[in-house]
Design an enzyme around this catalytic site. Sequence first.
Site, PDB file in Angstrom:
ATOM      1  N   LYS A 183      32.278   8.826 -25.786  1.00 19.73           N
ATOM      2  CA  LYS A 183      31.912   9.595 -24.599  1.00 19.73           C
ATOM      3  C   LYS A 183      31.096   8.639 -23.700  1.00 19.73           C
ATOM      4  O   LYS A 183      29.898   8.444 -23.889  1.00 19.73           O
ATOM      5  CB  LYS A 183      31.079  10.822 -24.959  1.00 19.73           C
ATOM      6  CG  LYS A 183      30.789  11.738 -23.759  1.00 19.73           C
ATOM      7  CD  LYS A 183      29.434  11.422 -23.164  1.00 19.73           C
ATOM      8  CE  LYS A 183      29.111  12.310 -21.982  1.00 19.73           C
ATOM      9  NZ  LYS A 183      29.104  11.608 -20.694  1.00 19.73           N
ATOM     10  N   GLY A 236      20.472   5.659 -24.453  1.00 21.23           N
ATOM     11  CA  GLY A 236      20.134   6.402 -23.248  1.00 21.23           C
ATOM     12  C   GLY A 236      18.648   6.689 -23.201  1.00 21.23           C
ATOM     13  O   GLY A 236      17.838   5.984 -23.818  1.00 21.23           O
ATOM     14  N   SER A 237      18.267   7.730 -22.473  1.00 22.65           N
ATOM     15  CA  SER A 237      16.856   8.055 -22.296  1.00 22.65           C
ATOM     16  C   SER A 237      16.260   8.628 -23.576  1.00 22.65           C
ATOM     17  O   SER A 237      16.976   9.165 -24.430  1.00 22.65           O
ATOM     18  CB  SER A 237      16.687   9.067 -21.168  1.00 22.65           C
ATOM     19  OG  SER A 237      17.177  10.342 -21.553  1.00 22.65           O
ATOM     20  N   GLN A 239      14.368  11.225 -23.753  1.00 26.08           N
ATOM     21  CA  GLN A 239      14.458  12.689 -23.747  1.00 26.08           C
ATOM     22  C   GLN A 239      15.790  13.157 -24.341  1.00 26.08           C
ATOM     23  O   GLN A 239      15.822  14.064 -25.190  1.00 26.08           O
ATOM     24  CB  GLN A 239      14.318  13.237 -22.320  1.00 26.08           C
ATOM     25  CG  GLN A 239      12.978  12.958 -21.675  1.00 26.08           C
ATOM     26  CD  GLN A 239      12.989  11.693 -20.831  1.00 26.08           C
ATOM     27  OE1 GLN A 239      13.778  10.770 -21.087  1.00 26.08           O
ATOM     28  NE2 GLN A 239      12.123  11.652 -19.845  1.00 26.08           N
ATOM     29  N   VAL A 240      16.895  12.552 -23.885  1.00 26.67           N
ATOM     30  CA  VAL A 240      18.207  12.940 -24.396  1.00 26.67           C
ATOM     31  C   VAL A 240      18.373  12.482 -25.840  1.00 26.67           C
ATOM     32  O   VAL A 240      18.953  13.191 -26.676  1.00 26.67           O
ATOM     33  CB  VAL A 240      19.331  12.370 -23.509  1.00 26.67           C
ATOM     34  CG1 VAL A 240      20.701  12.712 -24.092  1.00 26.67           C
ATOM     35  CG2 VAL A 240      19.217  12.906 -22.086  1.00 26.67           C
ATOM     36  N   GLY A 241      17.854  11.310 -26.151  1.00 24.37           N
ATOM     37  CA  GLY A 241      17.955  10.793 -27.508  1.00 24.37           C
ATOM     38  C   GLY A 241      17.345  11.730 -28.540  1.00 24.37           C
ATOM     39  O   GLY A 241      17.878  11.912 -29.640  1.00 24.37           O
ATOM     40  N   GLU A 258      19.011   4.404 -29.440  1.00 24.27           N
ATOM     41  CA  GLU A 258      18.315   3.350 -28.699  1.00 24.27           C
ATOM     42  C   GLU A 258      17.904   3.969 -27.376  1.00 24.27           C
ATOM     43  O   GLU A 258      18.758   4.389 -26.599  1.00 24.27           O
ATOM     44  CB  GLU A 258      19.225   2.131 -28.499  1.00 24.27           C
ATOM     45  CG  GLU A 258      18.470   0.890 -28.050  1.00 24.27           C
ATOM     46  CD  GLU A 258      18.247   0.847 -26.548  1.00 24.27           C
ATOM     47  OE1 GLU A 258      17.094   1.132 -26.127  1.00 24.27           O
ATOM     48  OE2 GLU A 258      19.174   0.546 -25.805  1.00 24.27           O
ATOM     49  N   CYS A 292      17.564  -1.680 -20.396  1.00 32.94           N
ATOM     50  CA  CYS A 292      16.535  -1.133 -21.280  1.00 32.94           C
ATOM     51  C   CYS A 292      15.535  -2.204 -21.698  1.00 32.94           C
ATOM     52  O   CYS A 292      14.402  -1.885 -22.066  1.00 32.94           O
ATOM     53  CB  CYS A 292      17.166  -0.475 -22.499  1.00 32.94           C
ATOM     54  SG  CYS A 292      18.265  -1.536 -23.434  1.00 32.94           S
ATOM     55  N   GLN A 339      19.717   7.901  -9.278  1.00 35.78           N
ATOM     56  CA  GLN A 339      18.883   6.811  -9.766  1.00 35.78           C
ATOM     57  C   GLN A 339      17.997   6.259  -8.652  1.00 35.78           C
ATOM     58  O   GLN A 339      16.825   5.944  -8.861  1.00 35.78           O
ATOM     59  CB  GLN A 339      19.761   5.707 -10.366  1.00 35.78           C
ATOM     60  CG  GLN A 339      19.012   4.645 -11.146  1.00 35.78           C
ATOM     61  CD  GLN A 339      18.287   5.223 -12.354  1.00 35.78           C
ATOM     62  OE1 GLN A 339      18.655   6.266 -12.882  1.00 35.78           O
ATOM     63  NE2 GLN A 339      17.234   4.551 -12.787  1.00 35.78           N
ATOM     64  N   GLU A 393       9.278   4.676 -18.157  1.00 32.12           N
ATOM     65  CA  GLU A 393      10.395   3.786 -17.831  1.00 32.12           C
ATOM     66  C   GLU A 393      10.947   4.162 -16.458  1.00 32.12           C
ATOM     67  O   GLU A 393      11.425   5.277 -16.257  1.00 32.12           O
ATOM     68  CB  GLU A 393      11.482   3.903 -18.893  1.00 32.12           C
ATOM     69  CG  GLU A 393      12.618   2.920 -18.694  1.00 32.12           C
ATOM     70  CD  GLU A 393      13.651   2.995 -19.804  1.00 32.12           C
ATOM     71  OE1 GLU A 393      14.129   1.943 -20.241  1.00 32.12           O
ATOM     72  OE2 GLU A 393      13.979   4.117 -20.243  1.00 32.12           O
TER      73      GLU A 393
END
Length: 491
Positions: A183, A236-237, A239-241, A258, A292, A339, A393
């Site tokens: 994805k 990814g971020s 929060q989503v991680g 990561e 990152c 962004q 970040e």
Amino acid sequence: MTVSNVKSNVTTYLNYINGEWVPSHANEKQGSVNPANKEEVVAYVQKSNEEDVNQAASAARKAQVQWRKLSGATRGDYLFKVANELEKRIDKIAKIMTKEMGKTLPEAKGETARGVAILRYYAGEGMRKVGDVIPSTDNEALMFTTRVPLGVVGVITPWNFPVAIPIWKMAPALIFGNTVMLKPAQETASTAAEVIKCFAEAGLPAGVVNMVTGPGSVIGQGIINHPDISGITFTGSDQVGKVVGQGALARGAKYQLEMGGKNPVIVAEDADLDLAVDATISGGLRSTGQKCTATSRVIVQSSVYEIFKEKLLSKVKQLKIGDGLREETWMGPCASENQLNNVLSYIQQGKKEGATLLCGGNKHEEEELENGFYVQPTVFENVTSSMVIAQEEIFGPVLVLIKVETVEEALDVANDVKFGLSASIFTTNINKMLSFIQEMDAGLVRINAESAGVELQAPFGGMKQSSSHSREQGQAAIEFFTSIKTVFVKS
């Protein structure tokens, strides 16, 4: 940008499921916009739904039965073929990447070439050992370990490295006998589709590699919840991680996260300042700061602070900003309007907190840049460690300068964040180097080199909230993509 009227002269990419290019069940498409010119649609990609996830996961599960039975050498032969296909398409894929994501063409070519190297590296891993013989207390028995694949691996990747990151996850997954459902980020899904074409052309069996594009809230969540997906690897971020990790844990799936960083560079008073300035600019501003491992905090000893600042500002102000396809461009646009707005909001936050803006700080309004998502390279000083711009970040071309008296104080400041991905120091003193290596809470530490540097043959991952504490790339990848099986044989 969801669309109903698709322009006939713009390529439409389909999902890749069970060896075929197929439209989504939702019958919806989404336009990918050129961040250098928001009026240009680069391509259309599928806006898929849960039914597409189910179809891809089912295909991957069925294909894994035979794929895992192949020898590592045979699976490696397939990866070599994929590498050759990708190498043929470097120029084409790099150009699509630049138009879709915004990074400069040389950077895009370098990333695609790196994808070729990653595939060849992991192709060779098919011939390495996967276990050990262990002495048994029974002298009539043989005991050893081997490794077995997880099964189906869900691969969720970001937009900033749309070739390298999918490949550095997919290649080890495949060589160790797993099948894959990718994805990609929707912003760079057409670049990912071009990469998947290389797997298709290499002749991998149907269902071994699958790709479904669509929003993370639907496709990503579908991967997290799907019972046929045994492992999830995510970049990814944070929060989503955390959502990915919690969802995987709830149903017992293995996961690897990561999740970014707030990476410092320490400039000691004995540093080569010209080297430190060049590395800070390269590490912090290349790819528009959208890495990152990008340098974000620049922690400088007071005795050389003013000289360093003067040299830094002089060079930052000379950077050429523009369309990444132009030869003279050094830094391209932010990858999307969202962004851009995110970066500008952090800049406003820095001003509000009382940091001093030294340069940049605005959206580019020049006529040739007004249709793109361009932000000026930005440098703040009089920044304290507690400020939001020193803690969160930003993922954009923003550097914050922090003045300290000693290297010991610099290390305290460098560690004073929730992240721990990469860090670097510039010094000629061996004791300072050793202190930095030992005391810096980061998964990657670099001496007299920029923070944004990762080699494919070395383990990569962070500490604290930068990762789930597993490692990607190099031979360390086998730890996530396989499970150890202990075998006891008695005659």
